[in-house]
Design a protein around this motif. Structure first.
Motif, PDB file in Angstrom:
ATOM      1  N   LEU A  49       0.831  -1.205   0.000  1.00  0.00           N
ATOM      2  CA  LEU A  49       0.000   0.000   0.000  1.00  0.00           C
ATOM      3  C   LEU A  49       0.866   1.256   0.000  1.00  0.00           C
ATOM      4  CD1 LEU A  49      -2.828   1.226   0.079  1.00  0.00           C
ATOM      5  CD2 LEU A  49      -2.733   1.073   2.577  1.00  0.00           C
ATOM      6  N   ASN A  50       1.929   1.249   0.802  1.00  0.00           N
ATOM      7  CA  ASN A  50       2.853   2.392   0.794  1.00  0.00           C
ATOM      8  C   ASN A  50       3.487   2.560  -0.581  1.00  0.00           C
ATOM      9  OD1 ASN A  50       2.569   3.420   3.383  1.00  0.00           O
ATOM     10  ND2 ASN A  50       4.086   2.025   4.233  1.00  0.00           N
ATOM     11  N   MET A  51       3.891   1.453  -1.169  1.00  0.00           N
ATOM     12  CA  MET A  51       4.533   1.525  -2.486  1.00  0.00           C
ATOM     13  C   MET A  51       3.557   2.068  -3.534  1.00  0.00           C
ATOM     14  SD  MET A  51       6.701  -1.431  -4.294  1.00  0.00           S
ATOM     15  CE  MET A  51       7.287  -1.267  -5.945  1.00  0.00           C
ATOM     16  N   LEU A  52       2.335   1.574  -3.528  1.00  0.00           N
ATOM     17  CA  LEU A  52       1.329   2.013  -4.484  1.00  0.00           C
ATOM     18  C   LEU A  52       0.933   3.469  -4.249  1.00  0.00           C
ATOM     19  CD1 LEU A  52      -0.565   1.020  -6.771  1.00  0.00           C
ATOM     20  CD2 LEU A  52      -2.239   0.526  -4.988  1.00  0.00           C
ATOM     21  N   PHE A  53       0.701   3.835  -2.995  1.00  0.00           N
ATOM     22  CA  PHE A  53       0.252   5.192  -2.663  1.00  0.00           C
ATOM     23  C   PHE A  53       1.319   6.233  -2.992  1.00  0.00           C
ATOM     24  CE2 PHE A  53      -0.004   8.654   0.478  1.00  0.00           C
ATOM     25  CZ  PHE A  53      -1.240   9.194   0.117  1.00  0.00           C
ATOM     26  N   PHE A  54       2.508   6.059  -2.436  1.00  0.00           N
ATOM     27  CA  PHE A  54       3.559   7.056  -2.640  1.00  0.00           C
ATOM     28  C   PHE A  54       4.098   7.042  -4.067  1.00  0.00           C
ATOM     29  CE2 PHE A  54       3.710   6.656   2.011  1.00  0.00           C
ATOM     30  CZ  PHE A  54       3.579   7.997   2.338  1.00  0.00           C
ATOM     31  N   GLY A  55       4.268   5.855  -4.639  1.00  0.00           N
ATOM     32  CA  GLY A  55       4.757   5.759  -6.006  1.00  0.00           C
ATOM     33  C   GLY A  55       3.778   6.314  -7.016  1.00  0.00           C
ATOM     34  N   GLY A  56       2.502   5.995  -6.839  1.00  0.00           N
ATOM     35  CA  GLY A  56       1.485   6.500  -7.753  1.00  0.00           C
ATOM     36  C   GLY A  56       1.339   8.004  -7.680  1.00  0.00           C
ATOM     37  N   PHE A  57       1.317   8.523  -6.458  1.00  0.00           N
ATOM     38  CA  PHE A  57       1.187   9.970  -6.284  1.00  0.00           C
ATOM     39  C   PHE A  57       2.400  10.699  -6.859  1.00  0.00           C
ATOM     40  CE2 PHE A  57       2.051  13.774  -3.713  1.00  0.00           C
ATOM     41  CZ  PHE A  57       0.925  14.518  -4.055  1.00  0.00           C
ATOM     42  N   PHE A  58       3.591  10.261  -6.475  1.00  0.00           N
ATOM     43  CA  PHE A  58       4.797  10.947  -6.925  1.00  0.00           C
ATOM     44  C   PHE A  58       5.001  10.807  -8.432  1.00  0.00           C
ATOM     45  CE2 PHE A  58       9.293  11.153  -7.981  1.00  0.00           C
ATOM     46  CZ  PHE A  58       9.616  12.390  -7.471  1.00  0.00           C
ATOM     47  N   GLY A  89       8.099   6.588 -10.496  1.00  0.00           N
ATOM     48  CA  GLY A  89       7.130   6.345  -9.434  1.00  0.00           C
ATOM     49  C   GLY A  89       7.356   5.012  -8.750  1.00  0.00           C
ATOM     50  N   LEU A  90       7.674   3.994  -9.539  1.00  0.00           N
ATOM     51  CA  LEU A  90       7.946   2.668  -8.984  1.00  0.00           C
ATOM     52  C   LEU A  90       9.146   2.700  -8.037  1.00  0.00           C
ATOM     53  CD1 LEU A  90       7.003  -0.323  -9.231  1.00  0.00           C
ATOM     54  CD2 LEU A  90       8.750  -0.575 -10.982  1.00  0.00           C
ATOM     55  N   LEU A  91      10.217   3.335  -8.474  1.00  0.00           N
ATOM     56  CA  LEU A  91      11.412   3.422  -7.624  1.00  0.00           C
ATOM     57  C   LEU A  91      11.163   4.269  -6.378  1.00  0.00           C
ATOM     58  CD1 LEU A  91      14.176   3.789 -10.350  1.00  0.00           C
ATOM     59  CD2 LEU A  91      13.782   1.836  -8.836  1.00  0.00           C
ATOM     60  N   PHE A  92      10.489   5.404  -6.561  1.00  0.00           N
ATOM     61  CA  PHE A  92      10.174   6.250  -5.405  1.00  0.00           C
ATOM     62  C   PHE A  92       9.289   5.499  -4.417  1.00  0.00           C
ATOM     63  CE2 PHE A  92       7.710   9.392  -3.078  1.00  0.00           C
ATOM     64  CZ  PHE A  92       8.706  10.245  -2.638  1.00  0.00           C
ATOM     65  N   GLY A  93       8.275   4.809  -4.930  1.00  0.00           N
ATOM     66  CA  GLY A  93       7.385   4.038  -4.070  1.00  0.00           C
ATOM     67  C   GLY A  93       8.118   2.928  -3.331  1.00  0.00           C
ATOM     68  N   LEU A  94       9.023   2.245  -4.022  1.00  0.00           N
ATOM     69  CA  LEU A  94       9.797   1.175  -3.394  1.00  0.00           C
ATOM     70  C   LEU A  94      10.643   1.704  -2.242  1.00  0.00           C
ATOM     71  CD1 LEU A  94      10.911  -1.757  -3.358  1.00  0.00           C
ATOM     72  CD2 LEU A  94      12.656  -0.961  -4.959  1.00  0.00           C
ATOM     73  N   PHE A  95      11.375   2.775  -2.494  1.00  0.00           N
ATOM     74  CA  PHE A  95      12.253   3.298  -1.447  1.00  0.00           C
ATOM     75  C   PHE A  95      11.477   3.940  -0.300  1.00  0.00           C
ATOM     76  CE2 PHE A  95      15.423   3.019  -4.910  1.00  0.00           C
ATOM     77  CZ  PHE A  95      16.299   2.169  -4.256  1.00  0.00           C
ATOM     78  N   THR A  96      10.348   4.560  -0.604  1.00  0.00           N
ATOM     79  CA  THR A  96       9.536   5.134   0.465  1.00  0.00           C
ATOM     80  C   THR A  96       8.912   4.027   1.314  1.00  0.00           C
ATOM     81  OG1 THR A  96       9.051   7.029  -0.953  1.00  0.00           O
ATOM     82  CG2 THR A  96       7.654   6.732   0.964  1.00  0.00           C
ATOM     83  N   ALA A  97       8.441   2.968   0.678  1.00  0.00           N
ATOM     84  CA  ALA A  97       7.879   1.839   1.416  1.00  0.00           C
ATOM     85  C   ALA A  97       8.951   1.174   2.286  1.00  0.00           C
ATOM     86  CB  ALA A  97       7.263   0.832   0.451  1.00  0.00           C
ATOM     87  N   LEU A  98      10.172   1.046   1.753  1.00  0.00           N
ATOM     88  CA  LEU A  98      11.273   0.499   2.556  1.00  0.00           C
ATOM     89  C   LEU A  98      11.581   1.389   3.752  1.00  0.00           C
ATOM     90  CD1 LEU A  98      13.730  -0.753  -0.215  1.00  0.00           C
ATOM     91  CD2 LEU A  98      12.576  -2.157   1.515  1.00  0.00           C
TER      92      LEU A  98
END
Length: 116
Positions: A49-58, A89-98
């Motif tokens: 959810l963090n990956m999808l939310f932050f990656g999609g938004f960013f 977005g995928l990379l940003f979401g991955l690192f934010t979720a981590l």
């Protein structure tokens, strides 16, 4: 326990641990909460959810800004712009979720479902 009660308990726990408010309740999430969207604070949310939310938004916001400021005038195709925005977005979401997963582990926060 209702969502709002769980959210208040989670926020109290994170404040107790001296976590930054901008990390556990970013402005976009606070806006969604006001609109009635029930998303747990990022340290309590599932990784996907963090990956999808932050990656999609960013990714979408960054892609639109880049398209109208740089890419369109440089002749990028729409497909290239979409691919680049998606990858970013995928990379940003991955690192934010981590990051949020790590913050949950470091602060020894309980799982959202076991929060009481």
């Amino acid at each position: 326990m209702t969502f709002d009660e769980k959210k208040r308990r989670a926020v109290a726990l994170m404040e107790e641990k001296k976590m930054w408010r901008s990390n556990y309740a970013p402005p976009i999430l606070r806006l969604l909460w006001k609109w009635g969207v029930e998303i747990p604070p990022p340290p309590f949310a599932p990784f996907w959810l963090n990956m999808l939310f932050f990656g999609g938004f960013f990714g979408s916001l960054w892609g639109v800004i880049m398209w109208f400021t740089i890419w369109r005038s440089e002749g990028y195709s729409a497909l290239t712009a979409l691919q680049t925005s998606f990858t970013t977005g995928l990379l940003f979401g991955l690192f934010t979720a981590l990051f949020h997963y790590w913050r949950r582990r470091v602060n020894k926060l309980p799982d959202w479902n076991s929060l009481r």
